[in-house]
Design a protein around this motif. Structure first.
Motif, mmCIF file in Angstrom:
data_model
loop_
_atom_site.group_PDB
_atom_site.id
_atom_site.type_symbol
_atom_site.label_atom_id
_atom_site.label_comp_id
_atom_site.label_asym_id
_atom_site.label_seq_id
_atom_site.Cartn_x
_atom_site.Cartn_y
_atom_site.Cartn_z
ATOM 1 N N UNK A 1 -1.744 3.873 33.444
ATOM 2 C CA UNK A 1 -2.264 3.296 31.698
ATOM 3 C C UNK A 1 -2.653 4.344 31.267
ATOM 4 N N UNK A 2 -3.052 5.628 31.732
ATOM 5 C CA UNK A 2 -3.502 6.824 31.006
ATOM 6 C C UNK A 2 -2.470 7.467 29.861
ATOM 7 N N UNK A 3 -2.633 7.359 28.730
ATOM 8 C CA UNK A 3 -2.218 7.337 27.212
ATOM 9 C C UNK A 3 -2.024 9.211 27.395
ATOM 10 N N UNK A 4 -0.327 9.500 27.291
ATOM 11 C CA UNK A 4 0.099 10.400 27.108
ATOM 12 C C UNK A 4 0.230 11.089 25.863
ATOM 13 N N UNK A 5 0.214 10.215 24.922
ATOM 14 C CA UNK A 5 1.127 10.905 23.809
ATOM 15 C C UNK A 5 1.170 10.047 23.031
ATOM 16 N N UNK A 6 0.627 9.482 21.385
ATOM 17 C CA UNK A 6 0.936 8.445 19.752
ATOM 18 C C UNK A 6 1.027 8.961 18.774
ATOM 19 N N UNK A 7 1.744 8.716 17.972
ATOM 20 C CA UNK A 7 1.646 9.095 16.966
ATOM 21 C C UNK A 7 1.578 8.370 16.015
ATOM 22 N N UNK A 8 1.471 7.512 14.563
ATOM 23 C CA UNK A 8 1.827 6.725 13.631
ATOM 24 C C UNK A 8 3.033 7.392 13.019
ATOM 25 N N UNK A 9 4.124 6.347 12.758
ATOM 26 C CA UNK A 9 5.123 6.258 11.965
ATOM 27 C C UNK A 9 4.791 6.928 10.369
ATOM 28 N N UNK A 10 5.213 7.883 9.752
ATOM 29 C CA UNK A 10 5.056 8.712 9.193
ATOM 30 C C UNK A 10 4.007 9.885 9.400
ATOM 31 N N UNK A 11 3.453 10.150 10.026
ATOM 32 C CA UNK A 11 2.055 10.620 9.813
ATOM 33 C C UNK A 11 2.504 12.633 10.348
ATOM 34 N N UNK A 12 2.022 12.839 9.767
ATOM 35 C CA UNK A 12 2.426 14.148 10.073
ATOM 36 C C UNK A 12 1.367 15.375 11.384
ATOM 37 N N UNK A 13 0.600 14.516 12.144
ATOM 38 C CA UNK A 13 0.464 14.729 13.412
ATOM 39 C C UNK A 13 1.176 14.188 14.318
ATOM 40 N N UNK A 14 0.996 14.626 15.348
ATOM 41 C CA UNK A 14 0.467 13.541 16.802
ATOM 42 C C UNK A 14 0.134 13.901 17.808
ATOM 43 N N UNK A 15 -0.874 13.199 18.733
ATOM 44 C CA UNK A 15 -1.661 13.328 19.391
ATOM 45 C C UNK A 15 -0.554 13.605 21.066
#
Length: 443
Positions: A317-331
């Motif tokens: 359940x640890x988060x490895x990546x997150x991105x909002x569609x259309x956003x210029x940044x990636x976590x």
């Protein structure tokens, strides 16, 4: 990153104290009436475009944006209050969503108590900020009721995009049924000297779910208040409870079909939220390639395009990546965390029966000798303190040797019988002349 706050409110993360401005305008904020803020774009087209881009990139979820009211004149100080009675809720969560929430066990939620820390990268690969989420045990006291055990969820996103400082913070108390008891969210954005600040307070009050907002742009402050019937909000998922739900889904790796929840869109209108499985992919974390499970969350809107986030999780359940569609940044996760696993109870040990030979056991034999000496010393001390014991025993032994009786027990009973306090005094040896009741009959 700010430390988790256990108070009812969430402090601002930018340099300006926008809450102090609201307090000077409207008096001190009470805990149960804290507000959130709605962004209003500046009239400059270039600033407007930059603001939209950054606002899209820092949103944790629905953005908690309030309903936009009338436009404002630049530099003018205005205040507008929008108060609404119980809002009409034409939407309902699906049965699959209700079944999913009721199927979550306390053991599953217990395994979700950990922290995530991701680094935010721009589309050019430059590090621009960080994203953190933590979940821990807590206690929440509703007005006039006893404290209940719950979960404290704290999420923050901070960074600088195109030279514009921005950030989002969420602090919430979530029940074991994943219902939102109270949530504070705060968003800020600075473009030149113009600060946009949003604060939202969502709280359960009796049979109502109350949403209060404060919207600040420069010297302009607006407020909005909404109230919803608690029973009609079954299946509502706030941004904080969404973080817990996604951890459970990631561990199960199964997303039920037709699972529709209630949520707020960008304009704070009640709408629906869905989850979709993205499948499995590999991701490089440090020097290790790890398999990830993907989940896509969408918040639908009748007036605009849906807000969509694509998240990938480790097996625990640890988060490895997150991105909002259309956003210029990636976590992205940079360091492999210690995976959380279910504790398996150790098997109960079985000890076979063994013959105890204490005389051959050095430790037991040593304890025996110590105890023997201890008793011997105790007995000797007692005899010294009661010399009459020696006299009585010597007198008895003398009569035994003189009479030489065949039945020592019967003779002892005759000898010590006169010492009984409840017996009338008689001849000590009268039984020598008649049959004794203690003697066995002669064969």
């Amino acid at each position: 990153m700010e430390e988790e706050e256990h108070s009812a409110g969430v402090s601002a993360t930018d340099g300006e104290d926008t809450e102090s401005l609201a307090e000077s305008e409207h008096g001190e904020f009470e805990r149960s009436h804290r507000k959130s803020v709605e962004f209003q774009l500046p009239e400059d087209p270039e600033e407007t475009e930059a603001l939209q881009e950054v606002e899209s990139s820092i949103s944790l979820g629905s953005g908690e944006q309030a309903e936009e009211h009338k436009s404002f004149t630049d530099g003018a100080e205005e205040m507008e209050h929008t108060l609404t009675d119980d809002a009409v809720i034409p939407l309902r969560s699906s049965k699959d969503a209700s079944d999913f929430l009721s199927s979550i066990t306390p053991e599953e939620l217990q395994l979700c108590l950990f922290a995530d820390s991701l680094v935010t990268f721009s589309d050019s690969g430059r590090e621009v900020g960080e994203f953190t989420v933590s979940v821990q045990r807590a206690f929440y006291e509703e007005d006039g009721k006893e404290e209940v055990e719950c979960f404290l969820v704290h999420a923050t996103s901070q960074g600088t995009i195109d030279g514009i400082p921005c950030g989002t913070s969420i602090l919430a108390y979530i029940s074991k049924d994943l219902e939102t008891l109270e949530q504070h969210s705060h968003e800020y954005l600075k473009i030149k000297d113009n600060t946009l600040d949003t604060k939202t307070h969502l709280v359960k009050k009796g049979d109502k779910l109350v949403l209060d907002k404060v919207i600040t742009e420069g010297q302009v402050v607006r407020k909005q208040a909404l109230s919803f019937d608690w029973e009609s909000m079954k299946g509502f998922v706030s941004e904080a409870s969404n973080l817990l739900i996604m951890r459970v889904l990631a561990k199960r790796r199964v997303i039920p079909e037709n699972m529709t929840f209630l949520a707020f869109d960008m304009e704070s209108n009640l709408t629906t939220s869905t989850f979709t499985e993205l499948g499995v992919r590999n991701q490089m974390i440090g020097k290790e390639t790890v398999e990830m499970f993907g989940i896509e969350r969408s918040i639908w809107s009748e007036e605009d395009l849906p807000l969509t986030w694509q998240c990938y999780f480790l097996s625990d359940g640890h988060l490895s990546s997150r991105v909002q569609v259309g956003s210029p940044v990636t976590m992205t996760l940079q360091t492999m965390p210690i995976l959380v696993e279910k504790d398996e109870p150790d098997p109960k040990p079985v000890f076979g029966k063994q013959i105890l030979e204490w005389e051959e056991d050095v430790q037991l034999y040593s304890r025996f000798l110590d105890r023997k000496e201890e008793l011997r010393a105790d007995h000797a001390t007692y005899i010294r303190r009661h010399p009459d014991v020696r006299i009585i025993l010597a007198d008895f032994l003398q009569f035994v040797l003189l009479r030489k009786p065949d039945d020592i027990v019967a003779f002892a009973a005759e000898f010590f019988a006169p010492f009984a306090s409840q017996r009338s005094p008689t001849d000590t040896f009268h039984t020598s002349y008649e049959p004794s009741p203690f003697r066995s009959p002669c064969p």
